[in-house]
Design an enzyme around this catalytic site. Structure first.
Site, PDB file in Angstrom:
ATOM      1  N   GLU A   1      40.259  30.524  41.979  1.00 26.50           N
ATOM      2  CA  GLU A   1      39.542  31.349  41.021  1.00 26.50           C
ATOM      3  C   GLU A   1      39.575  32.830  41.422  1.00 26.50           C
ATOM      4  O   GLU A   1      39.221  33.191  42.544  1.00 26.50           O
ATOM      5  CB  GLU A   1      38.088  30.867  40.922  1.00 26.50           C
TER       6      GLU A   1
ATOM      7  N   THR B   1      40.773  31.381  32.596  1.00 23.10           N
ATOM      8  CA  THR B   1      41.102  30.299  33.531  1.00 23.10           C
ATOM      9  C   THR B   1      41.798  29.137  32.837  1.00 23.10           C
ATOM     10  O   THR B   1      42.756  28.561  33.363  1.00 23.10           O
ATOM     11  CB  THR B   1      39.825  29.804  34.234  1.00 23.10           C
TER      12      THR B   1
ATOM     13  N   HIS C   1      34.147  32.915  41.602  1.00 20.95           N
ATOM     14  CA  HIS C   1      34.050  33.478  40.253  1.00 20.95           C
ATOM     15  C   HIS C   1      33.097  34.680  40.271  1.00 20.95           C
ATOM     16  O   HIS C   1      32.130  34.707  41.036  1.00 20.95           O
ATOM     17  CB  HIS C   1      33.536  32.406  39.284  1.00 20.95           C
TER      18      HIS C   1
ATOM     19  N   ASP D   1      44.446  32.211  39.446  1.00 17.20           N
ATOM     20  CA  ASP D   1      44.435  32.082  37.985  1.00 17.20           C
ATOM     21  C   ASP D   1      44.485  33.430  37.284  1.00 17.20           C
ATOM     22  O   ASP D   1      45.118  33.582  36.246  1.00 17.20           O
ATOM     23  CB  ASP D   1      43.236  31.253  37.509  1.00 17.20           C
ATOM     24  N   HIS D   2      43.817  34.419  37.856  1.00 14.75           N
ATOM     25  CA  HIS D   2      43.799  35.754  37.242  1.00 14.75           C
ATOM     26  C   HIS D   2      43.101  36.726  38.179  1.00 14.75           C
ATOM     27  O   HIS D   2      42.549  36.342  39.212  1.00 14.75           O
ATOM     28  CB  HIS D   2      43.093  35.739  35.878  1.00 14.75           C
TER      29      HIS D   2
END
Length: 408
Positions: A23, A65, A181, A241-242
């Site tokens: 994450e 996500t 996150h 994911d990003h």
């Protein structure tokens, strides 16, 4: 190129497949040190024992996500302004789970969040997973932010993988972490990185602390995989994911801290650059600096598994065997028509009459970029190519057959 001429084709044939999505992880964290401490010691160790792709870029759309999950499992461009999990929820999508099912794999995905978030309850059947594990499976122990901690995720996932391995000859598991996150606020017992006072109560400090913990939990999972015999019998891919760290213009202190860490101004190249490491049992390792995107991960993994994708439509390429001339599209986080190649990150700002161009080597803006926006220029041709690819992906996905309602 013929299959027999491909490098590492089948190097991981018949191995289990474990793909770990981290994450909000950015590649700048790899080998970063603060006050003599490694931010990601687990990943740093894997760099020397895996294929490490250091120039990989996120390509997610509005699904964030869940779009990363979609990209990794399809090698298709996501929908863009709407989550792919919503747009294509009733489609039968050609995917990595379906490919591996035909090869005798049992396929599963693990995420400690509520399965209805991002409409994953429809996404997973559309992708053809045999089973998903979500909030109900992981329980309410050690809650941090959106759900159970990464330590709980990995502990329970390892238990289930061990059980599945006894029933099935080969397994594919997609495991998604969550503790790192935003807003990156962890309880004291998980703040394992000792930061200088200037990082206290800053976004930079919180981000480093959260990702350090996520790396720690990942390390425990890898040790578990080794103890249970998975490590030497699996291909293990790990990717971000990003982006997670993107200070606003008014966050002057965080921008300064980031610049001190990186040695250059923090910009879009740093923001969109995510890590990708693929561990294959044997002596397959080394840094690969070729430009790639999330759309390229599936074809790279299938090459290592010795699976031919010639008869399956996909938009990525095998990063090991086709390292040059890659052209990557992105939309939602950049205007459609923006692209990344080995030289530049081009931001298409046609409506404003001007845009931004970033040099991929220096990771800084190109001040005189008027040549990039001239009609007929090489850059304009690349922009048109990307727009055509996005339209082709949309057309293909929209015309896939629809599935009957199915529950696990």
């Amino acid at each position: 190129m013929k299959k027999q001429d491909l490098n590492f084709f089948g190097a991981a044939k018949d191995k289990n497949v474990i793909i770990i999505q981290l994450e909000s992880f950015q590649d700048m964290l790899i080998n970063m040190e603060v006050k003599g401490q490694e931010v990601t010691p687990t990943l740093n160790g894997l760099v020397n024992d895996s294929f490490y792709f250091s120039n990989i870029y996120q390509q997610i759309g509005a699904g964030n996500t869940s779009d990363a999950e979609f990209l990794i499992n399809t090698s298709l461009y996501p929908a863009g302004n709407k989550p792919s999990s919503k747009v294509y929820e009733n489609k039968i999508i050609p995917s990595l789970p379906r490919i591996l099912s035909k090869e005798g794999y049992y396929t599963s995905t693990f995420h400690a969040d509520n399965v209805e978030y991002w409409n994953r309850i429809k996404l997973y059947p559309a992708l053809g997973f045999d089973k998903y594990y979500e909030e109900e499976f992981f329980g309410k122990k050690d809650l941090v932010g959106f759900g159970p901690s990464d330590e709980v995720l990995y502990e329970k996932a390892l238990e289930e993988l061990t059980a599945l391995n006894e029933k099935h000859e080969r397994i594919y598991a997609h495991v998604l972490s969550m503790t790192s996150h935003t807003p990156f606020e962890l309880p004291k017992d998980k703040q394992l990185l000792s930061l200088p006072s200037k990082y206290h109560e800053t976004k930079t400090g919180n981000y480093l602390t959260a990702t350090h913990y996520a790396d720690y939990a990942l390390g425990k999972f890898i040790e578990g995989l080794k103890q249970k015999g998975f490590w030497d019998n699996s291909i293990v891919a790990i990717y971000g994911d990003h982006s997670g760290f993107h200070p606003k213009p008014e966050d002057a202190k965080d921008k300064k801290l980031a610049e001190e860490l990186l040695g250059h101004p923090y910009g879009l190249v740093d923001r969109f650059n995510i890590p990708l490491l693929i561990h294959v049992p044997g002596n397959h390792k080394g840094e690969n600096k070729s430009i790639g995107g999330q759309i390229d991960i599936m074809p790279t993994i299938t090459n290592l598994l010795g699976i031919d994708l010639d008869k399956q439509i996909h938009f990525g390429q095998d990063l090991i065997n086709y390292p040059n001339h890659n052209l990557l599209g992105m939309r939602y986080y950049l205007p459609a028509g923006s692209y990344i190649n080995k030289d530049f990150l081009f931001v298409n700002r046609e409506d404003e009459g001007r845009g931004q161009v970033f040099d991929m080597k220096s990771k800084t803006t190109v001040n005189n970029n008027s040549e990039f926006y001239k009609e007929g220029s090489e850059s304009e041709q690349k922009k048109e190519t990307i727009l055509k690819l996005l339209n082709l992906a949309d057309y293909y996905l929209n015309n896939l057959p629809e599935k009957d309602e199915k529950s696990f």
